[in-house]
Design a protein around this motif. Structure first.
Motif, PDB file in Angstrom:
ATOM      1  N   LEU A  71      10.906   6.364  -2.237  1.00 14.82           N
ATOM      2  CA  LEU A  71      11.478   6.143  -0.898  1.00 14.82           C
ATOM      3  C   LEU A  71      10.639   6.007  -0.005  1.00 14.82           C
ATOM      4  CD1 LEU A  71      14.149   6.530   0.608  1.00 14.82           C
ATOM      5  CD2 LEU A  71      13.726   9.025   0.956  1.00 14.82           C
ATOM      6  N   VAL A  72       9.281   6.887   0.243  1.00 14.19           N
ATOM      7  CA  VAL A  72       8.311   6.265   1.040  1.00 14.19           C
ATOM      8  C   VAL A  72       8.123   4.757   1.172  1.00 14.19           C
ATOM      9  CG1 VAL A  72       5.881   6.956   1.844  1.00 14.19           C
ATOM     10  CG2 VAL A  72       7.619   8.654   1.444  1.00 14.19           C
ATOM     11  N   LEU A  73       7.804   4.417  -0.116  1.00 19.66           N
ATOM     12  CA  LEU A  73       7.387   2.993  -0.600  1.00 19.66           C
ATOM     13  C   LEU A  73       8.251   1.918   0.169  1.00 19.66           C
ATOM     14  CD1 LEU A  73       5.459   0.897  -1.772  1.00 19.66           C
ATOM     15  CD2 LEU A  73       6.711   1.003  -3.806  1.00 19.66           C
ATOM     16  N   LEU A  74       9.650   2.126  -0.204  1.00 22.34           N
ATOM     17  CA  LEU A  74      10.710   1.344   0.287  1.00 22.34           C
ATOM     18  C   LEU A  74      10.988   1.395   1.712  1.00 22.34           C
ATOM     19  CD1 LEU A  74      13.213  -0.240  -0.700  1.00 22.34           C
ATOM     20  CD2 LEU A  74      14.346   1.706  -0.447  1.00 22.34           C
ATOM     21  N   ALA A  75      10.806   2.653   2.349  1.00 26.05           N
ATOM     22  CA  ALA A  75      10.925   2.508   3.968  1.00 26.05           C
ATOM     23  C   ALA A  75       9.623   1.655   4.280  1.00 26.05           C
ATOM     24  CB  ALA A  75      10.895   4.048   4.300  1.00 26.05           C
ATOM     25  N   GLY A  76       8.423   2.028   3.942  1.00 27.97           N
ATOM     26  CA  GLY A  76       7.451   1.332   4.387  1.00 27.97           C
ATOM     27  C   GLY A  76       7.376  -0.022   4.068  1.00 27.97           C
ATOM     28  N   TRP A  77       8.213  -0.473   3.278  1.00 29.97           N
ATOM     29  CA  TRP A  77       8.379  -2.087   3.030  1.00 29.97           C
ATOM     30  C   TRP A  77       9.236  -2.793   3.858  1.00 29.97           C
ATOM     31  CZ3 TRP A  77      12.012  -4.499  -0.507  1.00 29.97           C
ATOM     32  CH2 TRP A  77      11.993  -5.838  -0.622  1.00 29.97           C
ATOM     33  N   VAL A 128      10.447  -1.276   7.124  1.00 24.74           N
ATOM     34  CA  VAL A 128       9.683  -1.373   8.649  1.00 24.74           C
ATOM     35  C   VAL A 128       8.320  -0.881   8.442  1.00 24.74           C
ATOM     36  CG1 VAL A 128      10.074  -0.117  10.650  1.00 24.74           C
ATOM     37  CG2 VAL A 128      12.262  -0.200   9.011  1.00 24.74           C
ATOM     38  N   PRO A 129       7.704  -1.723   8.930  1.00 27.04           N
ATOM     39  CA  PRO A 129       6.160  -1.398   8.840  1.00 27.04           C
ATOM     40  C   PRO A 129       5.817  -0.266   9.470  1.00 27.04           C
ATOM     41  CG  PRO A 129       6.398  -3.669   9.509  1.00 27.04           C
ATOM     42  CD  PRO A 129       7.909  -3.154   9.405  1.00 27.04           C
ATOM     43  N   GLY A 130       4.920   0.762   8.924  1.00 23.67           N
ATOM     44  CA  GLY A 130       4.602   1.988   9.392  1.00 23.67           C
ATOM     45  C   GLY A 130       5.465   3.029   9.066  1.00 23.67           C
ATOM     46  N   LEU A 131       6.801   2.932   8.811  1.00 23.77           N
ATOM     47  CA  LEU A 131       7.773   4.145   8.591  1.00 23.77           C
ATOM     48  C   LEU A 131       7.379   4.934   7.396  1.00 23.77           C
ATOM     49  CD1 LEU A 131      10.281   5.088   9.691  1.00 23.77           C
ATOM     50  CD2 LEU A 131      11.704   3.637   8.077  1.00 23.77           C
ATOM     51  N   GLY A 132       6.784   4.355   6.398  1.00 20.34           N
ATOM     52  CA  GLY A 132       6.337   5.264   5.200  1.00 20.34           C
ATOM     53  C   GLY A 132       5.360   6.283   5.555  1.00 20.34           C
ATOM     54  N   HIS A 133       4.403   5.909   6.378  1.00 18.86           N
ATOM     55  CA  HIS A 133       3.518   6.700   7.111  1.00 18.86           C
ATOM     56  C   HIS A 133       4.138   7.917   8.135  1.00 18.86           C
ATOM     57  CE1 HIS A 133       0.582   3.968   5.493  1.00 18.86           C
ATOM     58  NE2 HIS A 133      -0.162   5.045   5.356  1.00 18.86           N
ATOM     59  N   VAL A 134       5.280   7.511   8.917  1.00 19.74           N
ATOM     60  CA  VAL A 134       5.862   8.269   9.722  1.00 19.74           C
ATOM     61  C   VAL A 134       6.649   9.262   9.156  1.00 19.74           C
ATOM     62  CG1 VAL A 134       7.681   8.476  11.306  1.00 19.74           C
ATOM     63  CG2 VAL A 134       6.237   6.652  11.632  1.00 19.74           C
ATOM     64  N   MET A 135       7.120   8.973   7.830  1.00 16.87           N
ATOM     65  CA  MET A 135       7.832   9.755   6.984  1.00 16.87           C
ATOM     66  C   MET A 135       7.108  10.858   6.298  1.00 16.87           C
ATOM     67  SD  MET A 135      10.508   7.307   4.893  1.00 16.87           S
ATOM     68  CE  MET A 135      11.422   8.491   3.936  1.00 16.87           C
ATOM     69  N   ILE A 136       5.632  10.560   6.000  1.00 19.56           N
ATOM     70  CA  ILE A 136       4.796  11.622   5.473  1.00 19.56           C
ATOM     71  C   ILE A 136       3.885  12.238   6.443  1.00 19.56           C
ATOM     72  CG2 ILE A 136       4.684  10.487   3.275  1.00 19.56           C
ATOM     73  CD1 ILE A 136       1.850   9.390   3.872  1.00 19.56           C
ATOM     74  N   ARG A 137       4.301  12.127   7.782  1.00 21.15           N
ATOM     75  CA  ARG A 137       3.971  12.848   9.069  1.00 21.15           C
ATOM     76  C   ARG A 137       2.544  12.311   9.413  1.00 21.15           C
ATOM     77  NH1 ARG A 137       6.127  18.737   7.233  1.00 21.15           N
ATOM     78  NH2 ARG A 137       8.184  18.284   7.662  1.00 21.15           N
ATOM     79  N   LYS A 138       2.585  11.063   9.206  1.00 17.99           N
ATOM     80  CA  LYS A 138       1.201  10.328   9.752  1.00 17.99           C
ATOM     81  C   LYS A 138       1.560   9.498  10.970  1.00 17.99           C
ATOM     82  CE  LYS A 138      -1.746  12.034   6.931  1.00 17.99           C
ATOM     83  NZ  LYS A 138      -2.917  12.856   7.463  1.00 17.99           N
ATOM     84  N   GLY A 139       2.207   9.872  11.962  1.00 21.18           N
ATOM     85  CA  GLY A 139       2.850   9.281  12.882  1.00 21.18           C
ATOM     86  C   GLY A 139       1.883   8.436  13.727  1.00 21.18           C
ATOM     87  N   ILE A 140       0.702   8.788  14.154  1.00 15.85           N
ATOM     88  CA  ILE A 140      -0.031   7.790  14.780  1.00 15.85           C
ATOM     89  C   ILE A 140      -0.457   6.669  13.849  1.00 15.85           C
ATOM     90  CG2 ILE A 140      -2.294   7.587  15.941  1.00 15.85           C
ATOM     91  CD1 ILE A 140      -0.515   9.332  17.475  1.00 15.85           C
ATOM     92  N   ARG A 141      -0.966   7.060  12.729  1.00 18.56           N
ATOM     93  CA  ARG A 141      -1.071   5.927  11.705  1.00 18.56           C
ATOM     94  C   ARG A 141      -0.089   5.042  11.636  1.00 18.56           C
ATOM     95  NH1 ARG A 141      -3.517   7.495   6.035  1.00 18.56           N
ATOM     96  NH2 ARG A 141      -4.898   8.591   7.370  1.00 18.56           N
ATOM     97  N   GLY A 142       1.298   5.307  11.487  1.00 16.34           N
ATOM     98  CA  GLY A 142       2.522   4.768  11.268  1.00 16.34           C
ATOM     99  C   GLY A 142       2.679   3.736  12.483  1.00 16.34           C
ATOM    100  N   LEU A 143       2.320   4.242  13.890  1.00 19.32           N
ATOM    101  CA  LEU A 143       2.562   3.564  14.916  1.00 19.32           C
ATOM    102  C   LEU A 143       1.704   2.432  15.198  1.00 19.32           C
ATOM    103  CD1 LEU A 143       4.087   3.305  17.756  1.00 19.32           C
ATOM    104  CD2 LEU A 143       2.372   4.764  18.472  1.00 19.32           C
ATOM    105  N   ALA A 184      -0.197  -1.146   3.428  1.00 18.28           N
ATOM    106  CA  ALA A 184       0.201   0.111   3.819  1.00 18.28           C
ATOM    107  C   ALA A 184       1.350   0.944   3.043  1.00 18.28           C
ATOM    108  CB  ALA A 184       0.909  -0.390   5.494  1.00 18.28           C
ATOM    109  N   ALA A 185       2.584   0.031   2.870  1.00 22.72           N
ATOM    110  CA  ALA A 185       3.405   0.814   2.057  1.00 22.72           C
ATOM    111  C   ALA A 185       2.904   1.406   0.833  1.00 22.72           C
ATOM    112  CB  ALA A 185       4.639  -0.260   1.877  1.00 22.72           C
ATOM    113  N   VAL A 186       2.166   0.851   0.212  1.00 24.84           N
ATOM    114  CA  VAL A 186       1.556   1.292  -1.128  1.00 24.84           C
ATOM    115  C   VAL A 186       0.714   2.480  -0.667  1.00 24.84           C
ATOM    116  CG1 VAL A 186      -0.160   0.856  -2.972  1.00 24.84           C
ATOM    117  CG2 VAL A 186       1.777  -0.672  -2.478  1.00 24.84           C
ATOM    118  N   ASP A 187      -0.103   2.438   0.300  1.00 25.59           N
ATOM    119  CA  ASP A 187      -0.921   3.603   0.856  1.00 25.59           C
ATOM    120  C   ASP A 187      -0.155   4.704   1.272  1.00 25.59           C
ATOM    121  OD1 ASP A 187      -3.410   4.743   1.935  1.00 25.59           O
ATOM    122  OD2 ASP A 187      -2.308   4.557   3.644  1.00 25.59           O
TER     123      ASP A 187
END
Length: 136
Positions: free
Chosen positions: A19-25, A27-42, A121-124
């Motif tokens: 789900l994190v991979l799909l979200a990041g694919w 919307v750029p950065g959304l995967g990182h936001v989902m795993i609580r890496k908001g600054i990195r996602g932004l 980014a999504a794979v990360d």
């Protein structure tokens, strides 16, 4: 001399890595936001969207998979790395359909690189979510 293996405890997020991979694919950065890496996602969102937009402003080509030309198919694979942005560009009829000069060729490269960066980014984010990568 034998070396000692260091065991690092794995911290899982509780979210489905797929789900994190799909979200990041999507919307750029959304995967990182989902795993609580908001600054990195932004930062990823701003960087990837800006790179994609600059490519469009340079009249870069937004590739489609239906032309049959192998280079167009490769361009589409790169563009599809940021599938959400690609869909917005296609629905809004943004971007060129043909390359007109060297400037638009550079624009196409910006769009493709934005897509490839989004895949990385999504794979990360997925690797952090499933505990394969340390969460630093």
């Amino acid at each position: 001399m034998a070396t000692k293996a260091v065991i690092v405890p794995v911290k899982r997020t509780g979210l489905s890595p797929d789900l994190v991979l799909l979200a990041g694919w999507l919307v750029p950065g959304l995967g990182h936001v989902m795993i609580r890496k908001g600054i990195r996602g932004l930062l990823l969102f701003v960087s990837i969207v800006a790179m994609f937009a600059i490519g469009l402003l340079m009249h870069g080509k937004v590739y489609t998979p239906s032309t049959g030309d192998p280079l167009d198919i490769l361009g589409f694979v790169g563009d599809a790395g940021a599938i959400g942005l690609w869909a917005v560009a296609k629905l809004g009829d943004l971007g060129a359909t043909q390359l007109s000069d060297a400037f638009s060729d550079y624009g196409s490269k910006f769009i493709v690189v934005a897509g490839l960066l989004n895949v990385m980014a999504a794979v990360d984010a997925q690797s952090i979510a499933n505990g394969r990568k340390l969460d630093r």
